[in-house]
Design an enzyme around this catalytic site. Structure first.
Site, mmCIF file in Angstrom:
data_model
loop_
_atom_site.group_PDB
_atom_site.id
_atom_site.type_symbol
_atom_site.label_atom_id
_atom_site.label_comp_id
_atom_site.label_asym_id
_atom_site.label_seq_id
_atom_site.Cartn_x
_atom_site.Cartn_y
_atom_site.Cartn_z
ATOM 1 N N GLU A 83 43.379 45.657 44.778
ATOM 2 C CA GLU A 83 44.489 46.363 44.137
ATOM 3 C C GLU A 83 44.945 47.457 45.093
ATOM 4 O O GLU A 83 44.324 48.503 45.215
ATOM 5 C CB GLU A 83 44.053 46.971 42.805
ATOM 6 C CG GLU A 83 43.624 45.957 41.745
ATOM 7 C CD GLU A 83 44.804 45.330 41.002
ATOM 8 O OE1 GLU A 83 45.952 45.493 41.462
ATOM 9 O OE2 GLU A 83 44.564 44.677 39.967
ATOM 10 N N GLU B 214 55.747 43.653 41.839
ATOM 11 C CA GLU B 214 54.467 43.467 42.513
ATOM 12 C C GLU B 214 54.482 42.229 43.408
ATOM 13 O O GLU B 214 53.955 42.252 44.528
ATOM 14 C CB GLU B 214 53.353 43.342 41.471
ATOM 15 C CG GLU B 214 51.964 43.145 42.054
ATOM 16 C CD GLU B 214 50.901 42.974 40.990
ATOM 17 O OE1 GLU B 214 49.725 42.812 41.361
ATOM 18 O OE2 GLU B 214 51.246 42.990 39.787
ATOM 19 N N HIS C 162 46.905 42.342 45.308
ATOM 20 C CA HIS C 162 47.706 42.743 44.148
ATOM 21 C C HIS C 162 48.048 44.224 44.253
ATOM 22 O O HIS C 162 47.592 44.926 45.154
ATOM 23 C CB HIS C 162 46.921 42.505 42.846
ATOM 24 C CG HIS C 162 46.751 41.058 42.503
ATOM 25 N ND1 HIS C 162 47.389 40.468 41.435
ATOM 26 C CD2 HIS C 162 46.009 40.083 43.080
ATOM 27 C CE1 HIS C 162 47.053 39.186 41.371
ATOM 28 N NE2 HIS C 162 46.218 38.934 42.365
ATOM 29 N N HIS D 48 50.638 36.648 41.946
ATOM 30 C CA HIS D 48 51.846 36.379 41.151
ATOM 31 C C HIS D 48 52.829 35.507 41.943
ATOM 32 O O HIS D 48 52.431 34.649 42.697
ATOM 33 C CB HIS D 48 52.465 37.700 40.687
ATOM 34 C CG HIS D 48 51.473 38.594 40.007
ATOM 35 N ND1 HIS D 48 51.034 38.373 38.720
ATOM 36 C CD2 HIS D 48 50.781 39.679 40.462
ATOM 37 C CE1 HIS D 48 50.144 39.296 38.395
ATOM 38 N NE2 HIS D 48 49.964 40.095 39.437
#
Length: 276
Positions: free
Chosen positions: A144, A26, A79, A12
């Site tokens: 993740e 995040e 992430h 992101h």
């Protein structure tokens, strides 16, 4: 022997905050973690390239292209997870385009290291629709690092931040074979050959951070960009590596100085990333 080149991607960024929970974003968590992982890898002899070192946005396709143009051996995108019902899920998982080959090994190596910190290991999950995994030409994984909408995962992320960074780096190093030797390769991705250079800055010596502005197979295109940068007062040079003429600015011993140069170039409209 060749040095493994790993692209570390902080997911992101910029206008895309990623998952948000109680004001926590995040994009911020993963940038901090990506830089910490990259520093550990660099100290272990790995050639690290970052897709971003500040709060900027590039699309997943652009990030995959950064890795491709860098001639990377591996791509690791970092992430944090989230679910529709906050607090209903916990743990770590790693996504891959296909659960085969080197990427599958790296995913399991990273998960195993994180599991030792007390995270629930949710396994390796195939996600062939994700652009950054689909468009990259080297073994790629998407980690993740816990659920941002789970209070326990957030407490662990904050209190064990250094251990989490070390765990991810250790998983990567297990797959690469220590970071300083020849990288593992497979039919799913590239492996970089021994780099040749047209500038003494690429030869053996202290680690230097450089801002890459472009990479071309055609030398004339690289010359044109170099001349354009020089005309705007940006000192730069061209190196030849993996069949590409790479236009780079600066050679900084401190990463902060490279970050400032990258910010300057991005304000001027250039697409850049930091390499060593």
């Amino acid at each position: 022997m060749n040095m493994a080149r790993v692209v570390i991607d902080a997911g992101h960024g910029g206008r895309d905050p990623g998952a948000v929970y109680k004001g926590r974003q995040e994009k911020d968590d993963v940038l901090d973690l990506a830089l910490a992982v990259g520093e550990i890898l660099e100290n272990s002899g790995v050639d690290v390239v970052y897709t971003r070192t500040e709060d900027i946005y590039d699309s997943p396709v652009q990030k995959a292209n950064i890795a491709n143009e860098a001639g990377a051996d591996y791509l690791v995108s970092i992430h944090r997870n989230a679910v529709p019902t906050p607090g209903s899920a916990t743990g770590i998982e790693t996504l891959v385009y296909a659960d085969t080959g080197v990427r599958a090994k790296m995913a399991r190596d990273i998960n195993a290291e994180l599991e030792q910190l007390g995270f629930v290991n949710r396994g390796v999950i195939e996600r062939p629709n994700l652009a950054i995994l689909k468009r990259s030409r080297m073994p790629a994984v998407l980690v993740e690092a816990g659920f941002i909408d789970n209070e326990n995962d957030n407490e662990k992320f904050d209190s064990q931040f250094e251990q989490i960074a070390r765990a991810i780096a250790n998983g990567i190093l297990k797959t690469t074979g220590s970071g300083s030797g020849s990288p593992n390769t497979s039919s799913e991705g590239n492996s970089s050959g021994e780099a040749s250079s047209e500038n003494a800055a690429d030869n053996a010596g202290p680690k230097l951070y450089r801002v890459q502005v472009g990479a071309y197979r055609n030398r004339n295109l690289a010359n044109a960009l170099s001349a354009q940068l020089s005309g705007e007062g940006i000192q730069n040079f061209i190196t030849y590596d993996n069949g590409l003429y790479k236009v780079q600015a600066g050679a900084f011993s401190q990463m902060d100085n490279a970050v400032r140069m990258e910010q300057r170039l991005r304000r001027m409209g250039y697409s850049t990333y930091i390499t060593t």
